[in-house]
Motif scaffolding. Structure first.
Motif, PDB file in Angstrom:
ATOM      1  N   UNK A  28       7.469 -20.544   0.763  1.00 54.50           N
ATOM      2  CA  UNK A  28       7.325 -20.922   2.471  1.00 54.50           C
ATOM      3  C   UNK A  28       7.389 -19.602   2.917  1.00 54.50           C
ATOM      4  N   UNK A  29       7.697 -18.572   2.429  1.00 51.00           N
ATOM      5  CA  UNK A  29       7.663 -17.283   3.230  1.00 51.00           C
ATOM      6  C   UNK A  29       5.988 -16.759   3.036  1.00 51.00           C
ATOM      7  N   UNK A  30       5.387 -16.982   2.100  1.00 49.48           N
ATOM      8  CA  UNK A  30       4.256 -16.350   2.008  1.00 49.48           C
ATOM      9  C   UNK A  30       2.883 -17.102   1.851  1.00 49.48           C
ATOM     10  N   UNK A  31       3.393 -18.817   2.092  1.00 48.20           N
ATOM     11  CA  UNK A  31       2.244 -19.387   2.509  1.00 48.20           C
ATOM     12  C   UNK A  31       2.040 -20.331   3.635  1.00 48.20           C
ATOM     13  N   UNK A  32       1.104 -21.279   4.260  1.00 55.63           N
ATOM     14  CA  UNK A  32       1.080 -22.227   4.908  1.00 55.63           C
ATOM     15  C   UNK A  32       1.062 -23.078   4.199  1.00 55.63           C
ATOM     16  N   UNK A  33       0.940 -23.459   2.955  1.00 55.75           N
ATOM     17  CA  UNK A  33       0.525 -24.790   2.264  1.00 55.75           C
ATOM     18  C   UNK A  33       1.920 -25.965   1.895  1.00 55.75           C
ATOM     19  N   UNK A  34       2.834 -25.321   1.953  1.00 53.26           N
ATOM     20  CA  UNK A  34       4.120 -26.183   1.120  1.00 53.26           C
ATOM     21  C   UNK A  34       5.196 -24.988   1.850  1.00 53.26           C
ATOM     22  N   UNK A  35       6.469 -25.527   0.901  1.00 58.57           N
ATOM     23  CA  UNK A  35       7.491 -24.568   0.749  1.00 58.57           C
ATOM     24  C   UNK A  35       7.672 -24.070  -0.670  1.00 58.57           C
ATOM     25  N   UNK A  36       7.386 -25.555  -0.856  1.00 60.09           N
ATOM     26  CA  UNK A  36       7.891 -24.957  -3.151  1.00 60.09           C
ATOM     27  C   UNK A  36       6.830 -25.688  -3.322  1.00 60.09           C
ATOM     28  N   UNK A  37       6.691 -24.677  -4.644  1.00 61.47           N
ATOM     29  CA  UNK A  37       5.397 -24.990  -5.837  1.00 61.47           C
ATOM     30  C   UNK A  37       6.087 -25.020  -7.023  1.00 61.47           C
ATOM     31  N   UNK A 102       0.734 -15.740 -11.498  1.00 61.84           N
ATOM     32  CA  UNK A 102       0.320 -14.260 -11.131  1.00 61.84           C
ATOM     33  C   UNK A 102      -0.534 -14.357  -9.815  1.00 61.84           C
ATOM     34  N   UNK A 103      -0.881 -15.732  -9.704  1.00 59.35           N
ATOM     35  CA  UNK A 103      -1.546 -15.362  -8.582  1.00 59.35           C
ATOM     36  C   UNK A 103      -0.236 -15.519  -7.082  1.00 59.35           C
ATOM     37  N   UNK A 104       0.998 -16.539  -7.267  1.00 64.38           N
ATOM     38  CA  UNK A 104       1.613 -16.632  -6.153  1.00 64.38           C
ATOM     39  C   UNK A 104       3.187 -15.739  -6.757  1.00 64.38           C
ATOM     40  N   UNK A 105       2.419 -14.555  -7.398  1.00 63.69           N
ATOM     41  CA  UNK A 105       4.188 -13.318  -7.592  1.00 63.69           C
ATOM     42  C   UNK A 105       4.787 -13.104  -6.379  1.00 63.69           C
TER      43      UNK A 105
END
Length: 117
Positions: A28-37, A102-105
């Protein structure tokens, strides 16, 4: 159910169906796509499909419907989009190739040690 609770519940479902290397990343702090992956690996194309189906079925029973699904035909990477939680179920080869961790590190990994084996 909060998005955090949904992500953890998804991890539990995947674990109960013998999903491997399950990770929950707070993005959530690095993307507006979602809160969790949520990311998990299946040991075969059959298990990849079974894991995704289990998540869809169990969350639907709790009144949480999937917004969008991709990849059921490939069975090497299935994506379930629940808007605030995005679930990726990979074959081992696809997970290594796409390397989402790695992409979402910059996301924060949630400690699941008290929730799943």
């Amino acid at each position: 159910m909060t998005s955090y609770e949904q992500a953890v519940e998804t991890a539990k479902i995947l674990s109960s169906k013998k999903g491997r290397d399950i990770k929950v990343l707070e993005i959530s702090d690095v993307s507006v796509l979602a809160d969790y992956m949520v990311i998990a690996t299946g040991t075969s194309s059959t298990q990849v499909k079974a894991l995704a189906e289990a998540v869809e079925e169990k969350l639907d029973e709790k009144g949480i419907s999937v917004s969008h699904i991709e990849g059921y035909r490939s069975n090497s990477w299935i994506l379930l989009d629940y808007v605030d939680v995005i679930v990726h179920v990979f074959s081992n080869e696809a997970r290594e190739y796409y390397d989402l961790e790695r992409l979402w590190e910059d996301g924060k990994e949630i400690d699941l040690s008290s929730v799943i084996d």
